[in-house]
Motif scaffolding. Structure first.
Motif, mmCIF file in Angstrom:
data_model
loop_
_atom_site.group_PDB
_atom_site.id
_atom_site.type_symbol
_atom_site.label_atom_id
_atom_site.label_comp_id
_atom_site.label_asym_id
_atom_site.label_seq_id
_atom_site.Cartn_x
_atom_site.Cartn_y
_atom_site.Cartn_z
ATOM 1 N N THR A 65 -18.676 12.060 -19.053
ATOM 2 C CA THR A 65 -18.614 10.722 -18.482
ATOM 3 C C THR A 65 -19.704 9.841 -19.051
ATOM 4 O OG1 THR A 65 -20.034 11.372 -16.630
ATOM 5 C CG2 THR A 65 -17.653 11.585 -16.322
ATOM 6 N N THR A 66 -19.461 8.530 -18.984
ATOM 7 C CA THR A 66 -20.459 7.575 -19.436
ATOM 8 C C THR A 66 -21.420 7.254 -18.296
ATOM 9 O OG1 THR A 66 -18.959 5.761 -18.862
ATOM 10 C CG2 THR A 66 -18.942 6.538 -21.152
ATOM 11 N N LEU A 67 -22.541 6.644 -18.653
ATOM 12 C CA LEU A 67 -23.563 6.273 -17.683
ATOM 13 C C LEU A 67 -23.615 4.761 -17.544
ATOM 14 C CD1 LEU A 67 -26.108 6.895 -15.920
ATOM 15 C CD2 LEU A 67 -27.431 6.706 -18.041
ATOM 16 N N LEU A 68 -23.630 4.273 -16.302
ATOM 17 C CA LEU A 68 -23.777 2.847 -16.037
ATOM 18 C C LEU A 68 -25.026 2.625 -15.194
ATOM 19 C CD1 LEU A 68 -22.633 -0.103 -16.056
ATOM 20 C CD2 LEU A 68 -21.538 0.465 -13.871
ATOM 21 N N ARG A 69 -25.922 1.807 -15.702
ATOM 22 C CA ARG A 69 -27.087 1.371 -14.929
ATOM 23 C C ARG A 69 -26.755 0.023 -14.320
ATOM 24 N NH1 ARG A 69 -31.893 4.069 -16.730
ATOM 25 N NH2 ARG A 69 -31.484 5.361 -18.561
ATOM 26 N N LEU A 94 -25.219 -4.098 -15.543
ATOM 27 C CA LEU A 94 -24.384 -4.834 -14.595
ATOM 28 C C LEU A 94 -25.226 -5.157 -13.370
ATOM 29 C CD1 LEU A 94 -20.709 -4.157 -13.587
ATOM 30 C CD2 LEU A 94 -22.444 -4.272 -11.792
ATOM 31 N N THR A 95 -25.036 -6.346 -12.817
ATOM 32 C CA THR A 95 -25.708 -6.735 -11.586
ATOM 33 C C THR A 95 -24.675 -7.151 -10.555
ATOM 34 O OG1 THR A 95 -27.718 -7.483 -12.702
ATOM 35 C CG2 THR A 95 -27.308 -8.362 -10.511
ATOM 36 N N VAL A 116 -15.683 -0.858 -15.970
ATOM 37 C CA VAL A 116 -16.253 -1.929 -16.784
ATOM 38 C C VAL A 116 -16.740 -1.343 -18.106
ATOM 39 C CG1 VAL A 116 -18.576 -1.699 -15.798
ATOM 40 C CG2 VAL A 116 -17.845 -3.890 -16.755
ATOM 41 N N PRO A 117 -16.464 -2.013 -19.220
ATOM 42 C CA PRO A 117 -16.898 -1.475 -20.515
ATOM 43 C C PRO A 117 -18.416 -1.414 -20.609
ATOM 44 C CG PRO A 117 -15.258 -3.220 -20.801
ATOM 45 C CD PRO A 117 -15.675 -3.255 -19.362
#
Length: 444
Positions: A12-16, A118-119, A219-220
């Protein structure tokens, strides 16, 4: 808590991402709901929340307690520090920064959003877009956060009315677009009731978009730092002085951006001396290639003077050094920043003396106009500054690199962080890079 295998996590990818909003807009409740409904809360954590909630006479668990970790936060009922939470779903891993909403703690929002991709900006549906909403949008734009989610919360308190949501979404999107925010996704939610947080709401059938979690999962995310200008701030010089490695001299640090390879010509800044990489050690083992966020030790072919604070870069892609830095800043200290202010500027691992030469403008949040030459910036102000440093610095544009295009200003008397800066334009220094200021008089 749902079980996710190690193999699934690695794929999986990581999103901060970070949350922001005014006081009582429901950020901590949203985060708690997100963790609870995505089954990312351990049983003992939930039991502790239930006990505290029951002791307060609440009929249902107060999910905000899952993120408000400090006793002072629980007692006041507000978030006062950045709360980091780590969770995962089968589709993605997340690092979440839940930031305070009170204007007094805007500096914490800068910290939380500085590394975010992303905020989530929360708005109380009853109050609409307020000054703190505009400030958070401006900070997200300033920090070049690529994705912004407008979560219009407490829709249950306005009868789940579509016109209320539409009006707020239109106002915020127009404002954010004018700031230069590239993408805004508006979602109507009720964090308390769980509407459109993880599961779609049965109370808002007029909304056909994603839930908050669905958007976070899809979200990309572009982790393209490995393809940016390669930068290695030197943190420590390693000389073991051992019989086994008598001549070992390595330069350790975390790669801020890009990729380094053995045999590659590199330049050490600010001295400008050139050499080649003769070796790279990663976790004590030699490797041929290393990239962004890896902590490595680089060995160089030539015995040149390299120390903490220097920057190793590819010779073909070396940034200019300058002593004149122009940047957009967010002032975070209670004491004002004034023209003539003597400060310390920390860029990467290097800290130098500096003077604020000019404050050309301050941003007015209401209409995004610029107030020319205000002479000072007070807490939470956003403005432009011109800074003269005692020593040359190799700075990138913040648009090119969020790591090497940013800096902080520090009060030299007590170490307080004054200002967070993003380099917008730098001017070539007319002096040679060997020029140095008078250490005692700060006369530069």
């Amino acid at each position: 808590m749902s079980t996710i295998t190690t193999e699934a996590l690695s794929a999986t990818t990581l999103l901060r991402f970070a949350t922001a909003g005014s006081v009582d807009d429901g950020k901590s409740t949203l985060v708690g709901r997100l963790l609870h409904d995505s089954k990312s809360v351990l049983a003992d954590q939930l039991e502790a929340v239930e006990r505290v909630s029951a002791s307060r006479g609440q009929n249902a668990p107060d999910l905000a307690l899952l993120t408000d970790g400090l006793r002072a936060e629980r007692e006041q009922g507000i978030t006062i520090d950045v709360a980091y939470r780590y969770f995962a779903t089968p589709r993605r891993r997340f690092i979440l920064a839940d930031t305070p909403g009170h204007v007094q703690y805007t500096r914490n929002m800068v910290t939380g959003a500085s590394t975010a991709e992303l905020t989530v900006v929360l708005v109380d549906a009853r109050n609409g877009v307020v000054e703190q909403t505009r400030r958070h949008a401006a900070i997200a734009a300033l920090l070049r956060v690529p994705h912004v989610v407008l979560a219009v919360n407490k829709m249950d308190l306005v009868g789940y009315g579509e016109p209320v949501f539409a009006a707020i979404a239109e106002e915020f999107t127009a404002y954010a677009t004018e700031l230069g925010v590239p993408e805004v996704t508006a979602i109507p939610i009720s964090a308390l009731a769980g509407d459109n947080v993880v599961e779609p709401s049965a109370n808002m059938d007029w909304y056909g978009g994603p839930t908050v979690l669905e958007h976070l999962e899809t979200v990309p995310v572009s982790h393209d730092l490995a393809h940016c200008h390669a930068r290695l701030p030197v943190q420590y010089v390693i000389r073991p002085q051992s019989a086994e490695h008598p001549d070992y001299r390595g330069y350790a640090g975390q790669i801020a951006a890009g990729t380094f390879r053995v045999g590659e010509p590199v330049t050490v800044l600010p001295s400008g001396r050139t050499t080649r990489i003769s070796g790279i050690d990663l976790l004590g083992e030699p490797v041929d290639v290393a990239w962004t966020t890896q902590s490595v030790t680089v060995l160089l072919e030539d015995d040149i003077d390299v120390s903490r604070g220097d920057l190793i870069v590819p010779t073909k892609d070396a940034p200019p050094t300058t002593r004149d830095v122009e940047a957009t800043v967010c002032h975070v200290a209670d004491a004002p920043l004034t023209v003539g202010h003597r400060v310390l500027l920390k860029h990467g691992t290097r800290t130098v003396k500096a003077i604020v030469k000019d404050i050309p403008s301050r941003l007015t949040l209401d209409d995004l106009s610029l107030h020319p030459h205000p002479g000072r910036l007070v807490a939470n102000d956003i403005g432009r500054v011109k800074i003269r440093t005692a020593e040359p610095l190799p700075v990138d544009s913040y648009a090119d690199s969020r790591r090497t295009g940013s800096f902080i200003l520090i009060d030299p008397s007590d170490g307080t962080t004054l200002t967070a800066g993003m380099v917008g334009e730098s001017f070539a220094s007319p002096e040679p890079v060997t020029d140095r200021a008078d250490d005692e008089g700060w006369d530069f």
